[in-house]
Motif scaffolding. Structure first.
Motif, mmCIF file in Angstrom:
data_model
loop_
_atom_site.group_PDB
_atom_site.id
_atom_site.type_symbol
_atom_site.label_atom_id
_atom_site.label_comp_id
_atom_site.label_asym_id
_atom_site.label_seq_id
_atom_site.Cartn_x
_atom_site.Cartn_y
_atom_site.Cartn_z
ATOM 1 N N THR A 103 -45.141 -11.410 -1.632
ATOM 2 C CA THR A 103 -46.273 -11.189 -2.530
ATOM 3 C C THR A 103 -46.229 -12.226 -3.635
ATOM 4 N N LEU A 104 -47.375 -12.488 -4.222
ATOM 5 C CA LEU A 104 -47.486 -13.321 -5.410
ATOM 6 C C LEU A 104 -48.565 -12.702 -6.280
ATOM 7 N N CYS A 105 -48.274 -12.565 -7.569
ATOM 8 C CA CYS A 105 -49.222 -11.933 -8.483
ATOM 9 C C CYS A 105 -49.390 -12.766 -9.739
ATOM 10 N N TYR A 106 -50.626 -12.913 -10.143
ATOM 11 C CA TYR A 106 -50.952 -13.550 -11.408
ATOM 12 C C TYR A 106 -51.373 -12.443 -12.369
ATOM 13 N N ILE A 107 -50.499 -12.173 -13.333
ATOM 14 C CA ILE A 107 -50.758 -11.139 -14.340
ATOM 15 C C ILE A 107 -51.519 -11.803 -15.485
ATOM 16 N N GLU A 108 -52.651 -11.201 -15.847
ATOM 17 C CA GLU A 108 -53.544 -11.768 -16.856
ATOM 18 C C GLU A 108 -53.523 -10.901 -18.114
ATOM 19 N N GLU B 115 -54.922 -15.701 -20.322
ATOM 20 C CA GLU B 115 -53.694 -16.370 -19.927
ATOM 21 C C GLU B 115 -53.084 -15.655 -18.734
ATOM 22 N N TYR B 116 -52.361 -16.415 -17.913
ATOM 23 C CA TYR B 116 -51.572 -15.843 -16.827
ATOM 24 C C TYR B 116 -50.104 -15.908 -17.212
ATOM 25 N N LEU B 117 -49.352 -14.911 -16.770
ATOM 26 C CA LEU B 117 -47.905 -14.945 -16.914
ATOM 27 C C LEU B 117 -47.362 -15.797 -15.779
ATOM 28 N N MET B 118 -46.752 -16.915 -16.141
ATOM 29 C CA MET B 118 -46.269 -17.867 -15.148
ATOM 30 C C MET B 118 -44.749 -17.925 -15.183
ATOM 31 N N LEU B 119 -44.176 -18.237 -14.030
ATOM 32 C CA LEU B 119 -42.734 -18.350 -13.887
ATOM 33 C C LEU B 119 -42.386 -19.802 -13.566
ATOM 34 N N HIS B 120 -41.613 -20.429 -14.455
ATOM 35 C CA HIS B 120 -41.133 -21.786 -14.219
ATOM 36 C C HIS B 120 -39.796 -21.658 -13.506
ATOM 37 N N TRP C 86 -44.193 -24.215 -11.283
ATOM 38 C CA TRP C 86 -44.745 -23.046 -11.974
ATOM 39 C C TRP C 86 -45.496 -22.211 -10.936
ATOM 40 N N ILE C 87 -45.163 -20.938 -10.864
ATOM 41 C CA ILE C 87 -45.825 -20.034 -9.915
ATOM 42 C C ILE C 87 -46.068 -18.690 -10.605
ATOM 43 N N GLY C 88 -46.796 -17.807 -9.922
ATOM 44 C CA GLY C 88 -46.921 -16.437 -10.393
ATOM 45 C C GLY C 88 -45.622 -15.701 -10.083
ATOM 46 N N ILE C 89 -45.637 -14.393 -10.213
ATOM 47 C CA ILE C 89 -44.429 -13.609 -9.931
ATOM 48 C C ILE C 89 -44.577 -12.909 -8.577
ATOM 49 N N GLY C 90 -43.448 -12.622 -7.948
ATOM 50 C CA GLY C 90 -43.487 -11.949 -6.660
ATOM 51 C C GLY C 90 -42.220 -12.204 -5.883
ATOM 52 N N GLY C 91 -42.252 -11.842 -4.614
ATOM 53 C CA GLY C 91 -41.075 -12.045 -3.791
ATOM 54 C C GLY C 91 -41.236 -11.443 -2.417
ATOM 55 N N LYS C 92 -40.102 -11.346 -1.725
ATOM 56 C CA LYS C 92 -40.083 -10.903 -0.328
ATOM 57 C C LYS C 92 -40.190 -9.384 -0.200
ATOM 58 N N PHE C 93 -40.855 -8.984 0.881
ATOM 59 C CA PHE C 93 -40.961 -7.569 1.219
ATOM 60 C C PHE C 93 -39.580 -7.009 1.550
ATOM 61 N N GLU C 94 -39.365 -5.761 1.192
ATOM 62 C CA GLU C 94 -38.222 -5.012 1.698
ATOM 63 C C GLU C 94 -38.708 -4.208 2.901
#
Length: 160
Positions: free
Chosen positions: A9-14, A19-24, A37-45
């Motif tokens: 998943t990838l999410c852009y929190i506004e 503004e978006y919360l970005m992850l460097h 720089w990307i949004g937040i997220g990760g692999k499915f369990e």
């Protein structure tokens, strides 16, 4: 040879300041997204739905609990270096809790209009633009050779 697709998943929190919360991504050495720089997220369990995954990942990476979020599209990544991936794309406009430090990189609220000048994957610029335009649910396929985007297709139609 059977190939297993990875689901993420990838999410852009506004926030209310556009503004978006970005992850460097600067904290992990062997990271496909290193220095980007990307949004937040990760692999499915195992057994998770896209919604369950994005809620868990948001909480783990940011400390925030999403209260208003929307499933916006699916992005298929094909690479000659990294495993193929189905990325389930979300935006969120409601959240609660306190932002915490992330062990994968540095979190920062950034104005949406400043994102395009940051180091990011070329394909990310395509789906960020679709998000900004309020596009309906979409399917985007991105084909990379190394870090170079060589082809893209939106809803089955080539745009490269």
């Amino acid at each position: 040879m059977e190939t297993k697709m990875q689901n993420t998943t990838l999410c852009y929190i506004e926030n209310d300041r556009d503004e978006y919360l970005m992850l460097h991504r600067v904290k992990k050495e062997n990271d496909a997204n290193r220095d980007k720089w990307i949004g937040i997220g990760g692999k499915f369990e195992e057994g998770e739905s896209p919604e369950e995954c994005v809620l868990r990942e948001a909480k783990e990476e940011t400390g925030l609990t999403l209260t208003d979020y929307k499933y916006r599209g699916i992005v298929t990544f094909v690479s000659d270096v990294w495993p193929c991936e189905y990325m389930h794309l979300f935006t969120a406009t409601g959240f609660e809790g306190e932002l915490k430090e992330c062990d994968e990189g540095v979190l920062e609220w950034l104005p949406k209009d400043k994102l395009y000048g940051l180091p990011m994957w070329a394909g990310d610029r395509i789906f960020l633009e679709l998000l900004d335009k309020g596009a309906p649910f979409f399917s985007l396929k991105l084909v990379y050779e190394g870090e170079r985007l060589v082809c893209a297709a939106l809803d089955g139609k080539k745009i490269c």
